[in-house]
Scaffold this active site. Structure first.
Site, PDB file in Angstrom:
ATOM      1  CE  LYS A  33      -3.882  -2.336   2.264  1.00 27.43           C
ATOM      2  NZ  LYS A  33      -4.637  -2.625   3.494  1.00 27.43           N
ATOM      3  CD  GLN A  80      -3.485  -4.352   6.616  1.00 25.71           C
ATOM      4  OE1 GLN A  80      -3.689  -3.271   6.061  1.00 25.71           O
ATOM      5  NE2 GLN A  80      -3.784  -5.496   6.044  1.00 25.71           N
ATOM      6  CG  ASP A  85      -9.465  -0.092   5.222  1.00 26.53           C
ATOM      7  OD1 ASP A  85      -9.234  -0.477   4.056  1.00 26.53           O
ATOM      8  OD2 ASP A  85      -8.729  -0.328   6.195  1.00 26.53           O
TER       9      ASP A  85
HETATM   10  N1  GUN Z   1      -6.661  -6.839   6.345  1.00 26.65           N
HETATM   11  C1  GUN Z   1      -6.946  -7.535   5.217  1.00 26.65           C
HETATM   12  N2  GUN Z   1      -7.514  -6.737   4.307  1.00 26.65           N
HETATM   13  C2  GUN Z   1      -7.590  -5.509   4.853  1.00 26.65           C
HETATM   14  C3  GUN Z   1      -8.075  -4.256   4.387  1.00 26.65           C
HETATM   15  O1  GUN Z   1      -8.578  -4.100   3.272  1.00 26.65           O
HETATM   16  N3  GUN Z   1      -7.974  -3.213   5.254  1.00 26.65           N
HETATM   17  C4  GUN Z   1      -7.445  -3.354   6.490  1.00 26.65           C
HETATM   18  N4  GUN Z   1      -7.397  -2.273   7.281  1.00 26.65           N
HETATM   19  N5  GUN Z   1      -6.990  -4.503   6.954  1.00 26.65           N
HETATM   20  C5  GUN Z   1      -7.056  -5.571   6.130  1.00 26.65           C
END
Ligand code: GUN
Length: 291
Positions: free
Chosen positions: A52, A96, A119
């Site tokens: 990311k 995350q 998100d």
């Molecule tokens: N863990 C797995 N996928 C995601 C996501 O799209 N966002 C976040 N914050 N954690 C994750």
């Protein structure tokens, strides 16, 4: 048969975002800014968050990675979140998941300012999405909608069977597919682990979204000729022959189902790469909405 190439589509999207950011900077304004909070050292999470941050650099966003120790208390994390909510130079951030077991995930997600929740996990964003108001749509369902739209897959009046009712994939994609608008207007059935005679249902589907997390669950006898398949599964399956010691498997037995499908997403290279592109898109939206 069309392979719905998420890797290429995500790259196209990133190029578009990169151009928009270049124009923003040229006009003398600051770049969009995304932060990511990572608690602990989970291997998969480290990989995702690293990816990311690299994608932010690629499109010209500012990015901040906040790494906290596994032993971080819930209180300390809430304090960090309060700071991020206050930070005027930040357009959006993510925490995350999964978080260490001693931290209440729901409490953390509720503390995120919905206007920075790129998100789209806050109930305010989920509710706004369901009511067709401006919202941040979670990256995976948002990415599926974008793929369907860009490949001009007809959804209006079609029967879509979504398998899996998770809060971040199955449930939201079932809502989006049934809404008015691009890649919408479908008749949606939301199936899950308690659904009876699932294969009778999937056999009637024009479009199937698999978001179950069981490798190669959907087989050729469960689908009709000409179906469109969206495979959200990404399970690591041990494989000693592979240098990493595992391979990534989707929820669909690809080789056999692809023979019958009109269109299908591969794993890897389908829905997965779209999620980071959509996170960038949400961050750009947060920046633009801030004005
Ligand atoms: N863990 C797995 N996928 C995601 C996501 O799209 N966002 C976040 N914050 N954690 C994750």
């Amino acid at each position: 048969m069309i392979v719905l190439d998420g890797k290429k589509t995500a790259q196209d999207l990133k190029e578009e975002i990169k151009e928009t950011v270049a124009a923003i900077k040229k006009s003398g304004k600051r770049a969009p800014h995304l932060a990511a909070v990572l608690v602990g050292n989970d291997g998969a999470s480290l990989t995702y968050v690293g990816s990311k941050v690299r994608s932010c650099d690629y499109v010209g966003f500012d990015s901040t990675l906040i790494r906290l120790e596994e032993s971080t208390t819930e209180e300390a994390l809430l304090k960090q979140i309060a700071e991020l909510n206050q930070n005027q130079d930040l357009d959006g951030y993510i925490v995350q998941l999964p978080l260490p077991k001693h931290i209440d995930e729901e409490k953390i997600l509720l503390a995120i300012d919905p206007t920075k929740d790129v998100d789209g996990f806050h109930p305010s964003n989920f509710g706004r999405m369901a009511l067709e108001m401006d919202a941040f749509i979670p990256a995976t369902p948002f990415g599926i909608m974008e793929l369907l739209e860009r490949y001009k897959i007809e959804t209006a009046g079609k029967h879509c069977v979504v398998v899996g009712r998770s809060h971040i994939v199955g449930r939201p994609i079932s809502i989006l597919l049934s809404q008015k608008g691009p890649a919408g207007n479908a008749t949606v059935t939301l199936a899950h682990s308690r659904t009876q005679q699932l294969s009778e249902l999937t056999k009637t589907a024009d479009i199937i979204v698999m978001a179950l997390g069981i490798p190669e669950f959907l087989t050729t006898s469960m689908v009709k000729e000409g179906v469109t398949i969206i495979d959200v599964g990404i399970t690591r399956v041990a494989d000693a022959a592979h240098p990493k010691g595992y391979v990534i498997k989707g929820d669909v037995a690809y080789a056999e189902v692809a023979q019958k499908a009109a269109a299908i997403t591969p794993v890897p290279g389908g829905v997965g790469p779209m999620t980071i592109a959509m996170l960038l898109k949400n961050t750009l939206l947060a920046y633009q909405r801030k004005g």
